[in-house]
Design a protein around this motif. Sequence first.
Motif, PDB file in Angstrom:
ATOM      1  N   LEU A  49       0.792  -1.238  -0.082  1.00 20.53           N
ATOM      2  CA  LEU A  49       0.273  -0.127   0.064  1.00 20.53           C
ATOM      3  C   LEU A  49       0.901   1.269  -0.083  1.00 20.53           C
ATOM      4  O   LEU A  49       0.679   2.329  -0.664  1.00 20.53           O
ATOM      5  N   ALA A  50       1.921   1.315   0.853  1.00 22.51           N
ATOM      6  CA  ALA A  50       2.909   2.325   1.128  1.00 22.51           C
ATOM      7  C   ALA A  50       3.488   2.600  -0.420  1.00 22.51           C
ATOM      8  O   ALA A  50       3.583   3.623  -1.032  1.00 22.51           O
ATOM      9  N   GLU A  51       3.932   1.394  -1.077  1.00 20.66           N
ATOM     10  CA  GLU A  51       4.540   1.645  -2.437  1.00 20.66           C
ATOM     11  C   GLU A  51       3.597   2.331  -3.532  1.00 20.66           C
ATOM     12  O   GLU A  51       4.024   3.126  -4.454  1.00 20.66           O
ATOM     13  N   ALA A  52       2.315   1.687  -3.200  1.00 21.49           N
ATOM     14  CA  ALA A  52       1.300   2.197  -4.409  1.00 21.49           C
ATOM     15  C   ALA A  52       0.898   3.683  -4.335  1.00 21.49           C
ATOM     16  O   ALA A  52       0.931   4.354  -5.292  1.00 21.49           O
ATOM     17  N   ARG A  53       0.767   3.937  -3.029  1.00 22.95           N
ATOM     18  CA  ARG A  53       0.595   5.443  -2.787  1.00 22.95           C
ATOM     19  C   ARG A  53       1.724   6.327  -3.193  1.00 22.95           C
ATOM     20  O   ARG A  53       1.385   7.464  -3.784  1.00 22.95           O
ATOM     21  N   ALA A  54       2.928   6.098  -2.894  1.00 23.54           N
ATOM     22  CA  ALA A  54       3.971   6.710  -3.130  1.00 23.54           C
ATOM     23  C   ALA A  54       4.405   6.852  -4.598  1.00 23.54           C
ATOM     24  O   ALA A  54       4.447   8.250  -5.031  1.00 23.54           O
ATOM     25  N   ALA A  55       4.188   6.038  -5.373  1.00 20.46           N
ATOM     26  CA  ALA A  55       4.257   5.751  -7.117  1.00 20.46           C
ATOM     27  C   ALA A  55       3.088   6.663  -7.420  1.00 20.46           C
ATOM     28  O   ALA A  55       3.295   7.535  -8.445  1.00 20.46           O
ATOM     29  N   ALA A  56       1.956   6.584  -6.939  1.00 24.68           N
ATOM     30  CA  ALA A  56       0.652   7.195  -7.554  1.00 24.68           C
ATOM     31  C   ALA A  56       0.655   8.725  -7.342  1.00 24.68           C
ATOM     32  O   ALA A  56      -0.078   9.491  -8.046  1.00 24.68           O
ATOM     33  N   SER A  57       1.232   9.260  -6.236  1.00 30.40           N
ATOM     34  CA  SER A  57       1.367  10.360  -5.787  1.00 30.40           C
ATOM     35  C   SER A  57       2.187  11.335  -6.678  1.00 30.40           C
ATOM     36  O   SER A  57       2.284  12.370  -6.906  1.00 30.40           O
ATOM     37  N   VAL A  58       2.946  10.774  -7.583  1.00 31.28           N
ATOM     38  CA  VAL A  58       3.647  11.500  -8.644  1.00 31.28           C
ATOM     39  C   VAL A  58       2.971  11.304 -10.073  1.00 31.28           C
ATOM     40  O   VAL A  58       2.936  10.217 -10.540  1.00 31.28           O
ATOM     41  N   GLU A  59       2.820  12.445 -10.611  1.00 31.96           N
ATOM     42  CA  GLU A  59       2.278  12.454 -12.093  1.00 31.96           C
ATOM     43  C   GLU A  59       3.234  13.025 -13.135  1.00 31.96           C
ATOM     44  O   GLU A  59       3.703  14.140 -13.236  1.00 31.96           O
ATOM     45  N   HIS A  60       4.038  11.986 -13.768  1.00 29.88           N
ATOM     46  CA  HIS A  60       5.103  12.532 -14.671  1.00 29.88           C
ATOM     47  C   HIS A  60       5.366  11.329 -15.376  1.00 29.88           C
ATOM     48  O   HIS A  60       5.330  10.205 -15.135  1.00 29.88           O
ATOM     49  N   PRO A  61       5.821  11.678 -16.802  1.00 28.97           N
ATOM     50  CA  PRO A  61       6.188  10.675 -17.738  1.00 28.97           C
ATOM     51  C   PRO A  61       7.409   9.749 -17.600  1.00 28.97           C
ATOM     52  O   PRO A  61       7.461   8.578 -17.964  1.00 28.97           O
ATOM     53  N   GLY A  62       8.235  10.207 -16.804  1.00 27.33           N
ATOM     54  CA  GLY A  62       9.410   9.809 -16.433  1.00 27.33           C
ATOM     55  C   GLY A  62       9.265   8.630 -15.253  1.00 27.33           C
ATOM     56  O   GLY A  62      10.231   8.236 -14.422  1.00 27.33           O
ATOM     57  N   VAL A  63       7.938   8.594 -14.458  1.00 26.26           N
ATOM     58  CA  VAL A  63       7.783   7.642 -13.416  1.00 26.26           C
ATOM     59  C   VAL A  63       6.649   6.742 -13.796  1.00 26.26           C
ATOM     60  O   VAL A  63       5.705   7.095 -14.384  1.00 26.26           O
ATOM     61  N   VAL A  64       6.874   5.486 -13.551  1.00 27.49           N
ATOM     62  CA  VAL A  64       5.964   4.496 -13.860  1.00 27.49           C
ATOM     63  C   VAL A  64       4.443   4.734 -13.046  1.00 27.49           C
ATOM     64  O   VAL A  64       4.350   5.271 -12.010  1.00 27.49           O
TER      65      VAL A  64
END
Length: 276
Positions: A49-64
Amino acid sequence: MRTLVAGRYRLRSLLGRGGMGSVWLAEDELLGRLVALKHVERGGQARALAEARAAASVEHPGVVRVLDLVRDGGEPWIVLEALTGRTLADVLATDGPLPVAEVRRIGLRLLDALEAVHRAGVVHRDLKPGNVQLTHDGRVVLIDFGIAYCPAYDEGPPDDGFAGSPAYVSPEQLHGARPEPASDLFTLGATLYAAVEGRSPFDRGDLFATMLAVTEADPAPFRLAGPLRPVIEGLLTACPDRRFSVAQAREALVTPTVTSVKRPMSPAPPASMIKA
């Protein structure tokens, strides 16, 4: 291993396996598209859950991009965009060192991604060639937020010393310091060194020797970096306060003739016992 996850995602092939789980290419049978599914090992629900939240909080084409978090049989699966291409680690293993111009491009794209990650209040903590995807359409994508630190979601800083690959960790993380954006910049420097030199700057073939090289910020000799050497050295500075910032690294990459960028002077960090 089941072949249908959450009644929707049909597993096709294994993309990779790590210490915290495995990643599969799957077909979303509801929407008719390919996705990547990360299966987090049993007992890792909170970390997933922490991983998904961390990545989902970033909106950028250079981030999965994180598309969803589902559970199947009580186990969490993170649904990610399916990326084409290969990781930088795979490219280096197959093709060898990359040209200076290509490494410069990769460095600039990763700086853009890190700037977005840090603006979102996240520290990736695991930037290395294996976590950089080079897609067929030219994207440079930062993947795997499995050990990312985000104060908004994490109760406190990690208390297990450091996590990740010893050859791609910052000196302060070895000392158990609180994760900060500067740590990602050190590992960016190590990644760019590997990209242009074809080998890790700190891997000595022995865990203790590798950790000692990282602690002393003592990279292997440069052979191929050429005009990239100043920016890599600026990123591979032991003291975080003297390390290149995103802006300084970008300036040095855009203007490769720059041989030094003035950094604030501060005392070196105190020596302490390395946590294994």
